[in-house]
Design a protein around this motif. Structure first.
Motif, PDB file in Angstrom:
ATOM      1  N   GLY A 122       0.308 -15.694 -10.436  1.00  0.00           N
ATOM      2  CA  GLY A 122       1.495 -15.403  -9.642  1.00  0.00           C
ATOM      3  C   GLY A 122       1.273 -14.385  -8.548  1.00  0.00           C
ATOM      4  N   ARG A 123       0.174 -14.543  -7.782  1.00  0.00           N
ATOM      5  CA  ARG A 123      -0.099 -13.600  -6.710  1.00  0.00           C
ATOM      6  C   ARG A 123       0.795 -13.867  -5.509  1.00  0.00           C
ATOM      7  NH1 ARG A 123      -4.547  -9.908  -6.336  1.00  0.00           N
ATOM      8  NH2 ARG A 123      -5.245 -10.935  -4.454  1.00  0.00           N
ATOM      9  N   HIS A 124       1.329 -15.041  -5.421  1.00  0.00           N
ATOM     10  CA  HIS A 124       2.103 -15.392  -4.233  1.00  0.00           C
ATOM     11  C   HIS A 124       3.564 -15.665  -4.605  1.00  0.00           C
ATOM     12  CE1 HIS A 124      -1.496 -15.454  -1.624  1.00  0.00           C
ATOM     13  NE2 HIS A 124      -2.050 -15.525  -2.805  1.00  0.00           N
TER      14      HIS A 124
ATOM     15  N   ARG B 164       3.139  -4.352  -6.276  1.00  0.00           N
ATOM     16  CA  ARG B 164       2.522  -5.323  -5.390  1.00  0.00           C
ATOM     17  C   ARG B 164       3.241  -5.299  -4.047  1.00  0.00           C
ATOM     18  NH1 ARG B 164       1.376 -10.624  -9.101  1.00  0.00           N
ATOM     19  NH2 ARG B 164      -0.581  -9.879 -10.005  1.00  0.00           N
ATOM     20  N   ILE B 165       2.500  -5.690  -3.009  1.00  0.00           N
ATOM     21  CA  ILE B 165       3.015  -5.613  -1.642  1.00  0.00           C
ATOM     22  C   ILE B 165       4.379  -6.274  -1.475  1.00  0.00           C
ATOM     23  CG2 ILE B 165       2.663  -6.619   0.652  1.00  0.00           C
ATOM     24  CD1 ILE B 165       1.217  -4.086   0.403  1.00  0.00           C
ATOM     25  N   TYR B 166       4.495  -7.511  -1.898  1.00  0.00           N
ATOM     26  CA  TYR B 166       5.755  -8.199  -1.683  1.00  0.00           C
ATOM     27  C   TYR B 166       6.694  -8.005  -2.864  1.00  0.00           C
ATOM     28  CZ  TYR B 166       3.001 -10.162   2.054  1.00  0.00           C
ATOM     29  OH  TYR B 166       2.214 -10.300   3.149  1.00  0.00           O
ATOM     30  N   SER B 167       6.448  -6.917  -3.617  1.00  0.00           N
ATOM     31  CA  SER B 167       7.210  -6.601  -4.819  1.00  0.00           C
ATOM     32  C   SER B 167       7.343  -7.788  -5.760  1.00  0.00           C
ATOM     33  CB  SER B 167       8.624  -6.085  -4.490  1.00  0.00           C
ATOM     34  OG  SER B 167       8.553  -5.136  -3.488  1.00  0.00           O
TER      35      SER B 167
ATOM     36  N   PRO C  87      -4.576  -5.246  12.269  1.00  0.00           N
ATOM     37  CA  PRO C  87      -4.104  -4.404  11.173  1.00  0.00           C
ATOM     38  C   PRO C  87      -2.622  -4.656  10.900  1.00  0.00           C
ATOM     39  CG  PRO C  87      -4.947  -3.065  13.008  1.00  0.00           C
ATOM     40  CD  PRO C  87      -5.156  -4.487  13.376  1.00  0.00           C
ATOM     41  N   LEU C  88      -2.256  -4.655   9.620  1.00  0.00           N
ATOM     42  CA  LEU C  88      -0.850  -4.881   9.270  1.00  0.00           C
ATOM     43  C   LEU C  88      -0.119  -3.546   9.286  1.00  0.00           C
ATOM     44  CD1 LEU C  88      -1.593  -7.094   6.141  1.00  0.00           C
ATOM     45  CD2 LEU C  88      -0.726  -7.922   8.334  1.00  0.00           C
ATOM     46  N   PRO C  89       1.175  -3.562   9.655  1.00  0.00           N
ATOM     47  CA  PRO C  89       1.936  -2.313   9.549  1.00  0.00           C
ATOM     48  C   PRO C  89       2.016  -1.923   8.070  1.00  0.00           C
ATOM     49  CG  PRO C  89       3.278  -4.119  10.472  1.00  0.00           C
ATOM     50  CD  PRO C  89       1.950  -4.692  10.133  1.00  0.00           C
ATOM     51  N   LEU C  90       1.627  -0.695   7.746  1.00  0.00           N
ATOM     52  CA  LEU C  90       1.521  -0.319   6.339  1.00  0.00           C
ATOM     53  C   LEU C  90       2.884  -0.038   5.714  1.00  0.00           C
ATOM     54  CD1 LEU C  90      -1.606   2.012   6.432  1.00  0.00           C
ATOM     55  CD2 LEU C  90      -1.480  -0.418   5.871  1.00  0.00           C
TER      56      LEU C  90
ATOM     57  N   GLY D 141      -4.634   1.119  -7.830  1.00  0.00           N
ATOM     58  CA  GLY D 141      -3.567   0.203  -7.452  1.00  0.00           C
ATOM     59  C   GLY D 141      -3.752  -1.133  -8.116  1.00  0.00           C
ATOM     60  N   VAL D 142      -2.670  -1.692  -8.626  1.00  0.00           N
ATOM     61  CA  VAL D 142      -2.747  -2.988  -9.276  1.00  0.00           C
ATOM     62  C   VAL D 142      -3.263  -4.014  -8.265  1.00  0.00           C
ATOM     63  CG1 VAL D 142      -0.909  -2.487 -10.902  1.00  0.00           C
ATOM     64  CG2 VAL D 142      -0.335  -3.490  -8.692  1.00  0.00           C
ATOM     65  N   THR D 143      -3.754  -5.140  -8.757  1.00  0.00           N
ATOM     66  CA  THR D 143      -4.222  -6.185  -7.845  1.00  0.00           C
ATOM     67  C   THR D 143      -3.055  -6.650  -6.996  1.00  0.00           C
ATOM     68  OG1 THR D 143      -4.042  -7.518  -9.828  1.00  0.00           O
ATOM     69  CG2 THR D 143      -6.240  -7.215  -8.938  1.00  0.00           C
ATOM     70  N   GLY D 144      -3.303  -6.759  -5.700  1.00  0.00           N
ATOM     71  CA  GLY D 144      -2.238  -7.205  -4.816  1.00  0.00           C
ATOM     72  C   GLY D 144      -1.379  -6.067  -4.297  1.00  0.00           C
ATOM     73  N   SER D 145      -1.809  -4.813  -4.557  1.00  0.00           N
ATOM     74  CA  SER D 145      -0.992  -3.687  -4.107  1.00  0.00           C
ATOM     75  C   SER D 145      -1.387  -3.234  -2.702  1.00  0.00           C
ATOM     76  CB  SER D 145      -1.108  -2.524  -5.094  1.00  0.00           C
ATOM     77  OG  SER D 145      -2.434  -2.081  -5.170  1.00  0.00           O
ATOM     78  N   GLY D 146      -2.362  -3.886  -2.103  1.00  0.00           N
ATOM     79  CA  GLY D 146      -2.694  -3.563  -0.718  1.00  0.00           C
ATOM     80  C   GLY D 146      -3.832  -2.573  -0.556  1.00  0.00           C
ATOM     81  N   LYS D 147      -4.735  -2.488  -1.535  1.00  0.00           N
ATOM     82  CA  LYS D 147      -5.878  -1.575  -1.424  1.00  0.00           C
ATOM     83  C   LYS D 147      -6.813  -2.016  -0.297  1.00  0.00           C
ATOM     84  CE  LYS D 147      -7.338  -2.089  -5.666  1.00  0.00           C
ATOM     85  NZ  LYS D 147      -6.261  -2.961  -6.207  1.00  0.00           N
ATOM     86  N   THR D 148      -7.109  -3.318  -0.240  1.00  0.00           N
ATOM     87  CA  THR D 148      -8.067  -3.790   0.753  1.00  0.00           C
ATOM     88  C   THR D 148      -7.591  -3.475   2.172  1.00  0.00           C
ATOM     89  OG1 THR D 148      -8.642  -5.521  -0.808  1.00  0.00           O
ATOM     90  CG2 THR D 148      -9.465  -5.770   1.430  1.00  0.00           C
ATOM     91  N   GLU D 149      -6.290  -3.619   2.399  1.00  0.00           N
ATOM     92  CA  GLU D 149      -5.760  -3.284   3.727  1.00  0.00           C
ATOM     93  C   GLU D 149      -5.976  -1.792   4.034  1.00  0.00           C
ATOM     94  OE1 GLU D 149      -4.746  -5.524   5.958  1.00  0.00           O
ATOM     95  OE2 GLU D 149      -4.399  -3.944   7.429  1.00  0.00           O
ATOM     96  N   ILE D 150      -5.866  -0.965   3.008  1.00  0.00           N
ATOM     97  CA  ILE D 150      -6.127   0.463   3.194  1.00  0.00           C
ATOM     98  C   ILE D 150      -7.600   0.682   3.560  1.00  0.00           C
ATOM     99  CG2 ILE D 150      -6.244   2.703   2.003  1.00  0.00           C
ATOM    100  CD1 ILE D 150      -3.777   1.913   0.445  1.00  0.00           C
TER     101      ILE D 150
HETATM  102  P1  ADP Z   1      -5.560  -5.449  -3.262  1.00  0.00           P
HETATM  103  O1  ADP Z   1      -6.819  -5.182  -2.523  1.00  0.00           O
HETATM  104  O2  ADP Z   1      -4.959  -4.217  -3.869  1.00  0.00           O
HETATM  105  O3  ADP Z   1      -5.641  -6.583  -4.246  1.00  0.00           O
HETATM  106  P2  ADP Z   1      -4.653  -6.561  -0.749  1.00  0.00           P
HETATM  107  O4  ADP Z   1      -5.000  -5.556   0.273  1.00  0.00           O
HETATM  108  O5  ADP Z   1      -5.547  -7.736  -0.902  1.00  0.00           O
HETATM  109  O6  ADP Z   1      -4.462  -5.884  -2.187  1.00  0.00           O
HETATM  110  O7  ADP Z   1      -3.161  -7.033  -0.475  1.00  0.00           O
HETATM  111  C1  ADP Z   1      -2.535  -8.098  -1.177  1.00  0.00           C
HETATM  112  C2  ADP Z   1      -1.887  -9.049  -0.164  1.00  0.00           C
HETATM  113  O8  ADP Z   1      -0.900  -8.360   0.579  1.00  0.00           O
HETATM  114  C3  ADP Z   1      -2.868  -9.591   0.844  1.00  0.00           C
HETATM  115  O9  ADP Z   1      -2.549 -10.934   1.083  1.00  0.00           O
HETATM  116  C4  ADP Z   1      -2.631  -8.747   2.085  1.00  0.00           C
HETATM  117  O10 ADP Z   1      -2.896  -9.443   3.282  1.00  0.00           O
HETATM  118  C5  ADP Z   1      -1.168  -8.418   1.980  1.00  0.00           C
HETATM  119  N1  ADP Z   1      -0.850  -7.099   2.559  1.00  0.00           N
HETATM  120  C6  ADP Z   1      -1.482  -5.928   2.332  1.00  0.00           C
HETATM  121  N2  ADP Z   1      -0.906  -4.916   2.998  1.00  0.00           N
HETATM  122  C7  ADP Z   1       0.138  -5.454   3.671  1.00  0.00           C
HETATM  123  C8  ADP Z   1       1.154  -4.922   4.543  1.00  0.00           C
HETATM  124  N3  ADP Z   1       1.179  -3.619   4.841  1.00  0.00           N
HETATM  125  N4  ADP Z   1       2.056  -5.777   5.053  1.00  0.00           N
HETATM  126  C9  ADP Z   1       2.016  -7.072   4.745  1.00  0.00           C
HETATM  127  N5  ADP Z   1       1.119  -7.650   3.932  1.00  0.00           N
HETATM  128  C10 ADP Z   1       0.173  -6.859   3.388  1.00  0.00           C
END
Ligand code: ADP
Ligand code: ZN
Ligand code: ZN
Length: 802
Positions: free
Chosen positions: A657-659, A448-451, A262-265, A292-301
């Motif tokens: 531009g996801r990365h 987005r996660i990495y702003s 798990p990533l630190p949230l 949450g916009v795409t790439g905002s970290g929903k899947t990690e949640i």
């Molecule tokens: P979404 O489901 O909203 O599109 P993701 O959960 O896929 O977003 O997250 C987008 C990217 O950011 C993924 O590559 C994911 O691994 C990364 N990510 C998500 N949460 C974190 C976090 N807390 N710290 C670092 N990277 C994260």
């Protein structure tokens, strides 16, 4: 003992439990949720045991013929859910019950009981098996109660096992492998006996003394650079042996050593997950909407929420639209939870689906990731349901039972008192409206996660292009940007929004359009076969070179298909390597994945495709997304067309531009001023929501009103009109003054497969009598529905109004 059985005969007279006597030898074995074979009229039919009682009002009862299961296939929860579904969607109970089982169980497949540990078998049971490894369930059905009871216990203990014989087309790949037929010592001796000139034979045997194992034939030939004939002579000498091996190609298989942590949230993620975690620990039934916009970290949640559910010893269901159920997506779940994950998707064969279902049924997995029907996963200790991309219309089943997975999820989360999470970058208006009314708890993840910045969106007015003399399907802006991207060695995605719009044949002189003779819809042009085809009934004919109406030769195809776009693009940028994804290139099993991984491996510069490329994909080098025609969907006669357009544009824009690399999106449109295109290009969901809600309110559409559609179809037009008028009359008479009954009117596609189609629509807020009235209507036409060709389709909360 009397069993109440729902029989597999779908008519409204038989849509109730029937009483059957349970033969004495089975009274201690039979359970609710098992399937049985019962006599019904002169037939034998399958049925579901739903309950028991001691007496029956019927004097001459028939007995159950056969038990099809020794353990229930439906839990008592699913039985209950089945009856709710049948009521809620107005389908027969048996249809609802069948819908919850894998296809393999819907047909009468043969079941066998197989020995797993012969030593642990008591003698009485041994005698049933004699020397055999397995015995059919039909044969065991004839044994004594004692023996049956013992078998049931042994099944629970895992000494015996049920195997289902599933015949299916050979979809699994078989390869030839080769292995030694003798031991290493013999091989070594044989080498010495070989003719010294037989170098190649020596080499092969040498290899096998060093690698004493089987190897695919082709691989061996390639490694040692030997020919098949050399191998053959060794096989003839009885030193090697050739065998067939099945290769299981599980695109979702991953090694458990690769488990991710798990990533630190982030703070925003924490704020969203905390109320969810607290609902998990309090075992509280609550619905969360994660916007949450795409790439905002929903899947990690989702992943961390599931982890907390598993920690409590409970299970989780994750629904993903079929189209986003890509290996990339599944991998994230398998990497986190390893072997505990089962995957259900339509690419699996009936047998493979059944295997996944069995894993759930036998409690070998804790998490299911799957498309719509995975909502029926037979978990008994459900701790969470997640619906990703909750706005997707594919969550609604377009055949009986016409259920929406979100409604079933609400029901199950209520039953298990567990949280339900809905996630989307563009929530459906219904869900967002509920979150505003605080029926759902809303979490917004706006960054987005990495702003990374959201991509720059540029809309290009195609009318302007035409005025300035550009007649191509590509605007100058898009061509320039494509060239720049390719020069920088980056990748592009091109979306052709094709729904409701495709290539058709038109006569330039008289305006004749080639239409299907059976459906009122134009035929689609398929270039590679030089044919036109109907997408509703499959009718095909060769392309005419003269107009059948006026004999003009100026008859040609019109519109933009993916093939046409590909050709045009190659004219403009000949060096572009294009990967085209559409129904034609992805119809073969596995083709979808192949094309995507080719793109991921940078074997292509441009990924060109229809809707299917819009979602879930995540390629780091994609910096440019082009939408060829944004507004084709806007013109569809459906009140959700603006919402669908907004959702699609937002989704594709999220691909760029996801990365690290910054992204750019170019939207070509003939209606740049339309609010759905405007707000999508500004990434402004809230403004879109507010505007669209006003329109829905003004026209009394969902979410302000509920909608039910009743579609009548038959080969005779007069009959369709008469019956649909009759239905409208009944509805108007029975429902309250607040309900609005519209129609009957011809459907948007007024004829499909030679059947005329008319529709009535009911808009309402609260109509307790609606379901009852609809049921009366159905039973009134019962005899015609079963005997003549009449069809009446009732759709509660329809997602498609065509
Ligand atoms: P979404 O489901 O909203 O599109 P993701 O959960 O896929 O977003 O997250 C987008 C990217 O950011 C993924 O590559 C994911 O691994 C990364 N990510 C998500 N949460 C974190 C976090 N807390 N710290 C670092 N990277 C994260
Ligand atoms: Zn003509
Ligand atoms: Zn047709």
């Amino acid at each position: 003992m009397i069993a109440k059985v729902i029989v597999d005969v779908a008519t409204s007279q038989t849509d109730r439990p029937f009483d059957y006597k349970v033969p004495n030898q089975w009274t201690s074995i039979i359970e609710r949720g098992m399937r049985v074979i019962v006599p019904f009229g002169r037939r034998k039919v399958q049925g579901f045991v739903i309950d028991f009682q001691e007496e029956s009002d019927i004097s001459k009862l028939k007995s159950i013929d056969e038990l099809l299961d020794l353990e229930p296939v439906l839990t008592s929860e699913l039985l209950e859910l089945g009856f709710w579904l049948s009521d809620h969607t107005l389908c027969f109970s048996v249809t609802a019950l069948q819908a919850m089982l894998p296809v393999a169980l819907k047909v009468h497949y043969k079941k066998h009981v197989k020995i797993k540990e012969r030593d642990a078998l008591p003698n009485e049971v041994q005698s049933l098996f004699k020397q055999r490894e397995s015995v059919s369930l039909t044969e065991l059905n004839k044994s004594s109660t004692e023996q049956m009871k013992q078998i049931q216990t042994l099944l629970k203990q895992g000494v015996l096992e049920i195997v289902t014989e599933i015949k299916e087309r050979k979809t699994k790949k078989v390869i030839k492998v080769i292995e030694p037929k003798v031991d290493v010592e013999t091989l070594k001796k044989e080498i010495k006996l070989l003719d010294p000139r037989a170098k190649k034979q020596t080499e092969i045997l040498q290899w096998f003394t060093e690698n004493f194992k089987e190897i695919p034939v082709q691989q061996l030939l390639d490694t040692l650079h030997v020919s098949r004939s050399v191998l053959k002579s060794l096989i003839q000498k009885q030193l090697l042996v050739e065998k067939e091996r099945q290769v299981y190609r599980d695109p979702y298989a991953i090694a458990s050593s690769e488990l991710s942590q798990p990533l630190p949230l982030t703070d925003v993620q924490k704020k969203a997950i905390n109320p969810i975690l607290s609902a998990v620990s309090k075992e509280k039934r609550e619905t969360f909407l994660v916007h949450g916009v795409t790439g905002s970290g929903k899947t990690e949640i989702y992943l961390q929420s599931i982890a907390s559910v598993l920690q409590k010893g409970k299970e989780a269901i994750v629904l993903v639209p079929e189209i986003s159920l890509t290996p990339q997506m599944v991998k994230r779940f398998k990497e986190r939870f390893g072997e505990k994950v089962a995957v259900l998707h339509s690419g699996l064969s009936a047998g493979e689906k059944y295997d996944e279902w069995l894993k759930i049924h036998r409690k070998q997995v804790k998490v299911v990731v799957g498309a719509r029907s995975a909502i029926f996963a037979p978990f008994e200790n459900l701790g969470m349901i997640i619906i990703d991309e909750e706005h997707e219309s594919s969550y609604k089943q377009e055949e009986n039972p016409r259920y929406h997975a979100r409604d079933v999820a609400e029901w199950r989360s209520d039953y298990h008192q567990c949280p339900l999470i809905l996630g989307s970058a563009t929530p459906s208006l219904e869900s967002y409206a509920r979150s505003i009314k605080q029926v759902y708890q809303l979490s917004e993840l706006s960054e987005r996660i990495y702003s990374q910045a959201m991509p720059t969106v540029i809309t290009v007015d195609m009318r302007e292009e035409l005025r300035e003399g550009n007649r191509s399907i590509f605007s100058r802006e898009l061509v320039e940007s494509l060239k720049e991207s390719l020069a920088r060695n980056e990748q592009c995605v091109l979306l052709l929004n094709r729904r409701g719009y495709s290539t058709f044949i038109i006569c330039r002189d008289c305006g004749y359009v080639a239409e299907c003779p059976h459906c009122d819809i134009s035929l689609t042009y398929h270039k590679n076969k030089q044919q036109v085809k109907c997408h509703y009934c499959g009718y095909e004919e060769p392309v005419a070179n003269r107009c059948p109406e006026c004999s003009s030769e100026h008859i040609r195809f019109f519109g933009t298909g993916t093939q046409k776009v590909e050709e045009e693009l190659l004219k403009l940028i000949p060096e572009a390597r294009i990967i085209r994804m559409d129904v034609d290139t992805t119809s073969r099993k596995g083709a979808h994945e192949k094309l995507l991984s080719a793109f991921a491996n940078k074997q292509g510069d441009v990924l060109l495709g229809t809707q299917m490329i819009a979602k879930g994909l995540d390629f780091p080098d994609v910096t440019l997304v082009g939408v060829i025609t944004a507004d084709t969907m806007l013109n569809l006669p459906d009140f959700r067309s603006a919402e669908r357009t907004f959702q699609l544009l937002t989704q594709v824009a999220g691909r760029a531009g996801r990365h690290e690399l910054a992204g750019k999106v170019i939207i070509q449109t003939y209606a740049p001023e339309h609010y759905s295109i405007q707000y999508a290009s500004e990434h402004n969901y809230h403004a879109f929501f507010n505007q669209e809600m006003k329109i829905r309110q003004a026209h009394a559409y969902p979410p302000y009103y509920y909608l039910t559609s009743i579609t009548v179809s038959h080969h005779e037009l007069m009959k369709v009109i008469a019956i649909s008028e009759q239905i409208a009359k009944v509805l108007k008479r029975q429902l309250s003054k607040q309900a609005v009954v519209l129609g009957p009117a011809a459907c948007v596609i007024p004829r499909i497969k030679d059947r005329y189609r008319y529709q009535c629509m009911v808009k309402y807020k609260n109509e307790p009598k609606l379901v009852e009235t609809l049921k009366t209507i159905l039973s009134h036409y019962e005899s015609e529905l079963t005997q003549s060709e009449l069809q009446i389709i009732i759709d509660q909360n329809p997602q498609m109004l065509m």
